[in-house]
Design a protein around this motif. Structure first.
Motif, mmCIF file in Angstrom:
data_model
loop_
_atom_site.group_PDB
_atom_site.id
_atom_site.type_symbol
_atom_site.label_atom_id
_atom_site.label_comp_id
_atom_site.label_asym_id
_atom_site.label_seq_id
_atom_site.Cartn_x
_atom_site.Cartn_y
_atom_site.Cartn_z
ATOM 1 N N ALA A 92 0.825 -1.215 0.000
ATOM 2 C CA ALA A 92 0.000 0.000 0.000
ATOM 3 C C ALA A 92 0.859 1.264 0.000
ATOM 4 O O ALA A 92 0.519 2.265 -0.645
ATOM 5 N N TYR A 93 1.973 1.234 0.719
ATOM 6 C CA TYR A 93 2.861 2.407 0.774
ATOM 7 C C TYR A 93 3.362 2.777 -0.611
ATOM 8 O O TYR A 93 3.553 3.958 -0.918
ATOM 9 N N ALA A 94 3.629 1.780 -1.452
ATOM 10 C CA ALA A 94 4.140 2.038 -2.798
ATOM 11 C C ALA A 94 3.140 2.867 -3.596
ATOM 12 O O ALA A 94 3.502 3.859 -4.249
ATOM 13 N N TYR A 95 1.866 2.480 -3.534
ATOM 14 C CA TYR A 95 0.836 3.230 -4.257
ATOM 15 C C TYR A 95 0.590 4.601 -3.639
ATOM 16 O O TYR A 95 0.383 5.598 -4.348
ATOM 17 N N ALA A 106 -4.083 1.920 -2.900
ATOM 18 C CA ALA A 106 -3.386 1.673 -1.622
ATOM 19 C C ALA A 106 -4.378 1.239 -0.548
ATOM 20 O O ALA A 106 -4.140 0.273 0.187
ATOM 21 N N ILE A 107 -5.497 1.934 -0.480
ATOM 22 C CA ILE A 107 -6.500 1.631 0.553
ATOM 23 C C ILE A 107 -7.149 0.276 0.286
ATOM 24 O O ILE A 107 -7.479 -0.463 1.216
ATOM 25 N N LYS A 108 -7.300 -0.073 -0.993
ATOM 26 C CA LYS A 108 -7.848 -1.393 -1.331
ATOM 27 C C LYS A 108 -6.915 -2.499 -0.862
ATOM 28 O O LYS A 108 -7.341 -3.533 -0.341
ATOM 29 N N LEU A 109 -5.596 -2.271 -1.029
ATOM 30 C CA LEU A 109 -4.603 -3.261 -0.587
ATOM 31 C C LEU A 109 -4.544 -3.349 0.933
ATOM 32 O O LEU A 109 -4.357 -4.423 1.495
ATOM 33 N N PRO A 133 -6.845 -1.520 3.821
ATOM 34 C CA PRO A 133 -7.886 -0.557 4.203
ATOM 35 C C PRO A 133 -7.485 0.381 5.339
ATOM 36 O O PRO A 133 -7.916 1.525 5.380
ATOM 37 N N TRP A 134 -6.624 -0.087 6.234
ATOM 38 C CA TRP A 134 -6.236 0.755 7.368
ATOM 39 C C TRP A 134 -5.222 1.829 6.982
ATOM 40 O O TRP A 134 -4.916 2.718 7.774
ATOM 41 N N SER A 135 -4.740 1.766 5.734
ATOM 42 C CA SER A 135 -3.785 2.789 5.285
ATOM 43 C C SER A 135 -4.445 4.161 5.145
ATOM 44 O O SER A 135 -3.757 5.164 5.044
ATOM 45 N N ILE A 136 -5.782 4.210 5.169
ATOM 46 C CA ILE A 136 -6.464 5.513 5.160
ATOM 47 C C ILE A 136 -5.973 6.380 6.314
ATOM 48 O O ILE A 136 -5.959 7.616 6.223
ATOM 49 N N SER A 137 -5.498 5.756 7.376
ATOM 50 C CA SER A 137 -5.013 6.502 8.549
ATOM 51 C C SER A 137 -3.852 7.421 8.204
ATOM 52 O O SER A 137 -3.703 8.488 8.804
#
Length: 284
Positions: free
Chosen positions: A165-168, A191-194, A196-200
């Motif tokens: 997710a970080y890459a995207y 990224a969020i699809k990979l 979901p908690w990356s929205i943070s």
């Protein structure tokens, strides 16, 4: 603690103290790294670098925690001998992503952004998940080159770390830096699809891009996000911010209340925002 005490004494007796330490722990990389920091504190950067390299020789993987100190000392010497120092480091730790990332930062410090990018990509090749901590440095170097080669660089990154997710998210920030906000949003959503908690950690970047597009499709985008991360308070808080910026105060309050419901412990700031919104004040 030893170094702090020596600093309080203006490093009086520092060499004698560390000679004793090295006699007691001659094979300990930490001992040499610590001595290096004391020498750097005295402005003896060339000797400090020698100690850092000795530490890395004893434990090649120690570059992971020595890199910052080594780079700081090299910067103080206007990067004299930097390439030679890192060639030694790479010989000692050829498979260490941190070694290449650290070398990249030294090259960027010298304004050699194209070569720095090569080192960052080498680091990511060795450890695809290192994009998580290299992304900011890579993006900074790309920005200095007016984003020349940015798409090609990130296509390589994605090939190496397709599930990261970080890459995207990092690619999204580069695209936003070029004013390509709609494509940036696509990357943030990927990224969020990979994860979901990356929205943070993506929320602020996503909201800035949405603002640049005058919040076109913002509700649809956040509906997708909250489907992916229905239990994530940050998703609702971030959506609330977007609504507040559009002066949709009742809807913003509703999202903030949902965020509080999901995370009561982190609710103090949100309750303040709700109070202000209820008074018709726009939160900035």
């Amino acid at each position: 603690s030893l170094n702090e005490a020596l600093a309080k004494l203006d490093y009086k007796g520092a060499d004698e103290a560390y000679q004793k330490v090295i006699k007691l722990a001659p094979k300990n990389a930490d001992a040499y790294a610590s001595w290096g920091r004391v020498l750097a504190g005295q402005g003896k950067y060339d000797v400090a670098i020698e100690k850092y390299l000795k530490a890395i020789k004893l434990d090649p993987w120690s570059i992971s925690f020595i890199g910052y100190s080594l780079n700081e000392a090299l910067a103080k010497l206007d990067y004299k001998g930097a390439d030679e120092a890192y060639q030694k480091v790479i010989k000692l730790a050829p498979k260490n992503a941190d070694a290449y990332a650290s070398w990249g930062r030294v090259l960027a410090g010298q304004g050699k952004y194209d070569v720095a990018i090569e080192k960052y990509l080498k680091a990511i090749k060795l450890d695809p998940w290192s994009i998580s901590f290299i992304g900011y440095s890579l993006n900074e170097a790309l920005a200095k080159l007016d984003y020349k080669g940015a798409d090609e660089a990130y296509q390589k990154v994605i090939e190496l770390a397709p599930q990261n997710a970080y890459a995207y998210a990092s690619w999204g920030r580069v695209l936003a830096g070029q004013g390509k906000y709609d494509v940036a949003i696509e990357k943030y959503l990927k990224a969020i699809k990979l994860d979901p908690w990356s929205i943070s950690f993506i929320g602020d970047s996503l909201n800035k891009a949405l603002a640049k597009l005058e919040y076109k499709d913002a509700d649809e985008i956040y509906q997708k996000i909250t489907k992916l991360a229905p239990q994530n308070a940050s998703a609702y808080e971030s959506w609330g911010r977007v609504l507040a910026e559009q002066r949709k105060y009742p809807e913003a309050i509703e999202k903030y209340q949902k965020a509080i419901e999901l995370n009561p412990d982190g609710s103090e700031g949100l309750r303040k925002r709700i109070d202000e919104l209820e008074k018709g004040v726009k939160i900035k």
